[in-house]
Design a protein around this motif. Sequence first.
Motif, PDB file in Angstrom:
ATOM      1  N   LEU A 530      44.042 -35.902  82.057  1.00 24.77           N
ATOM      2  CA  LEU A 530      45.049 -34.852  82.151  1.00 24.77           C
ATOM      3  C   LEU A 530      46.399 -35.256  81.566  1.00 24.77           C
ATOM      4  CD1 LEU A 530      44.381 -33.585  85.811  1.00 24.77           C
ATOM      5  CD2 LEU A 530      43.406 -32.719  83.691  1.00 24.77           C
ATOM      6  N   ASP A 531      46.631 -36.562  81.385  1.00 26.73           N
ATOM      7  CA  ASP A 531      47.951 -37.047  80.998  1.00 26.73           C
ATOM      8  C   ASP A 531      47.993 -37.470  79.533  1.00 26.73           C
ATOM      9  OD1 ASP A 531      49.544 -37.361  83.705  1.00 26.73           O
ATOM     10  OD2 ASP A 531      47.515 -38.063  84.079  1.00 26.73           O
ATOM     11  N   THR A 532      49.067 -37.053  78.871  1.00 29.15           N
ATOM     12  CA  THR A 532      49.302 -37.446  77.484  1.00 29.15           C
ATOM     13  C   THR A 532      50.768 -37.842  77.318  1.00 29.15           C
ATOM     14  OG1 THR A 532      47.640 -35.862  76.716  1.00 29.15           O
ATOM     15  CG2 THR A 532      49.149 -36.724  75.078  1.00 29.15           C
ATOM     16  N   VAL A 533      51.005 -38.949  76.623  1.00 27.69           N
ATOM     17  CA  VAL A 533      52.362 -39.408  76.327  1.00 27.69           C
ATOM     18  C   VAL A 533      52.623 -39.185  74.841  1.00 27.69           C
ATOM     19  CG1 VAL A 533      53.890 -41.407  76.200  1.00 27.69           C
ATOM     20  CG2 VAL A 533      52.406 -41.080  78.193  1.00 27.69           C
ATOM     21  N   PHE A 534      53.797 -38.632  74.536  1.00 26.67           N
ATOM     22  CA  PHE A 534      54.161 -38.325  73.160  1.00 26.67           C
ATOM     23  C   PHE A 534      55.348 -39.184  72.713  1.00 26.67           C
ATOM     24  CE2 PHE A 534      52.395 -34.479  75.033  1.00 26.67           C
ATOM     25  CZ  PHE A 534      51.433 -34.104  74.101  1.00 26.67           C
ATOM     26  N   PHE A 535      55.362 -39.521  71.436  1.00 27.81           N
ATOM     27  CA  PHE A 535      56.537 -40.157  70.845  1.00 27.81           C
ATOM     28  C   PHE A 535      56.583 -39.786  69.371  1.00 27.81           C
ATOM     29  CE2 PHE A 535      53.057 -43.127  70.375  1.00 27.81           C
ATOM     30  CZ  PHE A 535      53.177 -43.581  69.084  1.00 27.81           C
ATOM     31  N   GLY A 536      57.798 -39.704  68.830  1.00 29.80           N
ATOM     32  CA  GLY A 536      57.929 -39.298  67.436  1.00 29.80           C
ATOM     33  C   GLY A 536      59.327 -39.519  66.911  1.00 29.80           C
ATOM     34  N   VAL A 537      59.521 -39.132  65.657  1.00 27.62           N
ATOM     35  CA  VAL A 537      60.805 -39.291  64.995  1.00 27.62           C
ATOM     36  C   VAL A 537      61.007 -38.101  64.065  1.00 27.62           C
ATOM     37  CG1 VAL A 537      59.823 -40.647  63.104  1.00 27.62           C
ATOM     38  CG2 VAL A 537      62.261 -40.859  63.632  1.00 27.62           C
ATOM     39  N   GLY A 538      62.268 -37.730  63.867  1.00 28.34           N
ATOM     40  CA  GLY A 538      62.575 -36.620  62.990  1.00 28.34           C
ATOM     41  C   GLY A 538      63.841 -36.864  62.204  1.00 28.34           C
ATOM     42  N   ALA A 539      64.093 -35.968  61.282  1.00 30.29           N
ATOM     43  CA  ALA A 539      65.328 -36.021  60.486  1.00 30.29           C
ATOM     44  C   ALA A 539      65.755 -34.584  60.236  1.00 30.29           C
ATOM     45  CB  ALA A 539      65.107 -36.756  59.177  1.00 30.29           C
ATOM     46  N   GLU A 540      67.030 -34.295  60.487  1.00 27.12           N
ATOM     47  CA  GLU A 540      67.527 -32.944  60.286  1.00 27.12           C
ATOM     48  C   GLU A 540      68.993 -32.976  59.890  1.00 27.12           C
ATOM     49  OE1 GLU A 540      68.489 -31.564  64.803  1.00 27.12           O
ATOM     50  OE2 GLU A 540      66.355 -31.745  64.268  1.00 27.12           O
ATOM     51  N   GLN A 541      69.363 -32.030  59.059  1.00 29.02           N
ATOM     52  CA  GLN A 541      70.745 -31.920  58.617  1.00 29.02           C
ATOM     53  C   GLN A 541      71.285 -30.560  59.005  1.00 29.02           C
ATOM     54  OE1 GLN A 541      72.435 -33.222  54.535  1.00 29.02           O
ATOM     55  NE2 GLN A 541      72.122 -31.013  54.315  1.00 29.02           N
ATOM     56  N   THR A 542      72.424 -30.552  59.659  1.00 27.56           N
ATOM     57  CA  THR A 542      73.028 -29.306  60.109  1.00 27.56           C
ATOM     58  C   THR A 542      74.289 -29.038  59.285  1.00 27.56           C
ATOM     59  OG1 THR A 542      72.204 -29.634  62.351  1.00 27.56           O
ATOM     60  CG2 THR A 542      74.006 -28.054  62.054  1.00 27.56           C
ATOM     61  N   GLU A 543      74.350 -27.837  58.695  1.00 27.59           N
ATOM     62  CA  GLU A 543      75.502 -27.435  57.891  1.00 27.59           C
ATOM     63  C   GLU A 543      76.160 -26.229  58.537  1.00 27.59           C
ATOM     64  OE1 GLU A 543      76.618 -25.962  53.336  1.00 27.59           O
ATOM     65  OE2 GLU A 543      74.527 -26.317  53.933  1.00 27.59           O
ATOM     66  N   ILE A 544      77.491 -26.309  58.725  1.00 27.96           N
ATOM     67  CA  ILE A 544      78.271 -25.202  59.266  1.00 27.96           C
ATOM     68  C   ILE A 544      78.848 -24.423  58.084  1.00 27.96           C
ATOM     69  CG2 ILE A 544      80.196 -24.533  60.743  1.00 27.96           C
ATOM     70  CD1 ILE A 544      79.844 -27.167  62.249  1.00 27.96           C
ATOM     71  N   VAL A 545      78.398 -23.192  57.923  1.00 28.73           N
ATOM     72  CA  VAL A 545      78.778 -22.383  56.767  1.00 28.73           C
ATOM     73  C   VAL A 545      79.688 -21.253  57.225  1.00 28.73           C
ATOM     74  CG1 VAL A 545      77.939 -20.966  54.866  1.00 28.73           C
ATOM     75  CG2 VAL A 545      76.587 -22.931  55.646  1.00 28.73           C
ATOM     76  N   GLY A 546      80.780 -21.004  56.469  1.00 31.72           N
ATOM     77  CA  GLY A 546      81.683 -19.902  56.775  1.00 31.72           C
ATOM     78  C   GLY A 546      82.718 -20.300  57.795  1.00 31.72           C
ATOM     79  N   GLY A 547      83.665 -19.393  58.038  1.00 33.49           N
ATOM     80  CA  GLY A 547      84.719 -19.744  58.962  1.00 33.49           C
ATOM     81  C   GLY A 547      85.239 -18.608  59.796  1.00 33.49           C
ATOM     82  N   ILE A 548      85.025 -17.350  59.365  1.00 35.47           N
ATOM     83  CA  ILE A 548      85.547 -16.214  60.115  1.00 35.47           C
ATOM     84  C   ILE A 548      84.803 -16.090  61.433  1.00 35.47           C
ATOM     85  CG2 ILE A 548      85.890 -13.729  60.110  1.00 35.47           C
ATOM     86  CD1 ILE A 548      86.027 -13.824  57.097  1.00 35.47           C
TER      87      ILE A 548
END
Length: 765
Positions: A530-548
């Motif tokens: 019934l039990d599962t252990v997860f592990f992982g890695v990711g990469a993401e880039q967040t860009e804030i666009v605009g200003g109003i």
Amino acid sequence: MQTKKSFRLKPTFAAALFAAMSHVSVWAVEPFVLKDIRVEGLQRADAGTVFGALPFRVGDTYTDDKGAAGLRALFGTGLFKDVRIQIDGNVVVVVVEERPVISRVEFSGTKEFDKDVLVKALKDIGIGEGMPFDRAQADRAEQELKRQYLSRSLYGAEVVTTITPVERNRINVTFSVNEGEVAKIRQIKVTGSSAFSESTLRGLMELQTGGWLSWYTKSDQYSRAKLNADLETIRAYYQNRGYLDFRIESTQVAISPDKQDISITINVVEGVKYTVTQVRLEGDFLGKEEEFRSLVTVTPGQPYKAEDVAATVKAFTDKYAAFGYAFARVDFKPEADREKGQVVAVLQANPSRRAYVRRVNVAGNSRTRDEVIRREFRQFESAWYDGAKIKASRDRVDRLGYFKQVSVDTAEVPGTQDQVDLTLSVEEKPTGNLMLGAGFSSADKLSLSASIKQENVFGSGNYLGLEVNTSRSNRTLVVSTVDPYFTDIGISRSVDVFYRTTKPLTSQGGTYELITPGAAVRFGVPFTELDTVFFGVGAEQTEIVGGIGLPVSYERYRQQFGDKSLSIPLTVGWQRDGRDSVLVPTDGRYQRVNVELGVAGDTRYVKSNYQFQQYWPLSKAYTLGFNAEFGYGKGLSGKPYPVFKNFNGGGLGTVRGFDQNSLGPVDIEGSYVGGTQRVNVNTELYVPFPGSGNDRTLRLFGYADMGNVWGENQTPSVDDLRASVGIGISWISPIGPLKLSYGQPVRKFDQDKIQKLQFQIGTAF
């Protein structure tokens, strides 16, 4: 000079049979040696068919007995309407008249059945295109069609067969059907009952006299199978309330002369109500009698309950199976005192012999590969029979979600005393899934989410999915793939590639948005069943666009990290799934913990989430479900928590009745930016849909939701919680589990955005 041919014998089949029975010498032919065999009258059949059926060949001695046998064999092929044998010197001439062949089978007036269903039913009895026609078979076909209509309560259906000859000795067969009206159940009577009212017993039945939902449930249409099931339900109702001797004496089903109304009368004999005074175990309990006694659910001093006896017998059988005794037999032998209304429950056990599994077979998997099923098995070939492992194997295959039904059958190996073969039978179902979600409010109008998933790509057991969200505040495109057996020991691998555009809700409007492309890979390691252990890695880039209209919190973050920031999160998680079903859980528990840790790039943070689900079967038809979810996030190494990692609340999956993602802190610009802490609690009570019986694919539910989101510098408080209640419909539709709910907030604040009507497809809570 013209010579007149003289035939010594021209018998028909009937004459040949008559001659064989009466031994009339006028038909007798002196035996002779065959010089040739000719066949006349063939149009479509091959001459080889005739020669192959005859019991004589050129060079054989022809006799009357061989001629009669040849006639019988040729008629037995079913290809010929008439057959004659003529003798011309030393030559046998076989004259045949072929049966017409069916060129086309047509139906008119059939609305209740698809044509393919009728064509298959008739072909099974010998009526189909390209098959020889027989009038007797046509009569049987009419009866078969009427039988098909009787199964749909169309007792007045009439069938007329029209035969139309066409060229080359072929015919068209047309079945003209007048279906008539569906016969409805107008009356159900239960006689002989005194302990329970007639209305109570009728309420237990699936067959009813009609209701506003009968057009969907067909509950007012008679079916022998449904009636038998209802009789068993009534019997179980009595026997679970002390009536050990209860029996159904007879049932009468009457139909009106116009074949439109049906009345059902059930005659019952209740007998005496018994109280259990003692539970006694007899037989061989492998020296573990106390272990077996702890499994007994029959309670002395309480009324006799057949379901408790059945549960105890099953528990005993499973216990024996866990020790390898596949042929154990447990019998319930009550010792009843009718005068006192008392019964001693005697459980007699015989473990028989221990067995081991010779072979495990898989059947019914037309699409899914054998290895996908076999790798879920915990009972191995050439190992001792273990009932617990067999049940775990069946449950694991069922939890794959690829099959409608999964069952395991045990068969003794002929000629042995201690071997069994197991056959796991499955019924495939479509594993492609279209999921939809939607909500409507005066602010956002219509928001949609959708996903296309294939749970079992090419029968490999792998998952491939595409998810799209079109809401104004969150637009997402995600492509995911999962290989549940990336390694032979069952380690799974999932890969996600995503592109998210987020625009937090604001009361002032705005043109800014957050764009986040990224990818992640995660591995799952099973530690127990019934039990599962997860592990992982990711990469993401967040860009804030605009200003109003950009919220102050986002502006501060941009000033510190710039328009773009890179995150490298590590994920660690744990999951335990003990539910009895993924789509329609009625019992069991589910838990999940997930921790995301930003260890590289421009961000340093921790984001954790814990989910708990529990289901309780209140009865056969009622289920109570509970869901709780807690989230917490915090910035690390002196860096602030990334605002785009905030938790959100409100709407589908959290607190229904409130607008999607509208709960939590509000920026000074009026934007709903979420927070670093979240609490979400949901409770649902499932009840049968009126008129649908105990059909779990269509149910009503009432719900109560509570929760909220808090910022990093806020302290969660009960006073801040929002709450709502509502009702809804749950339906396991062809495209996934659907929920339509209407909610009313019962605890809200002035600035809250309300969204009462919502629906979703594809999730439980």
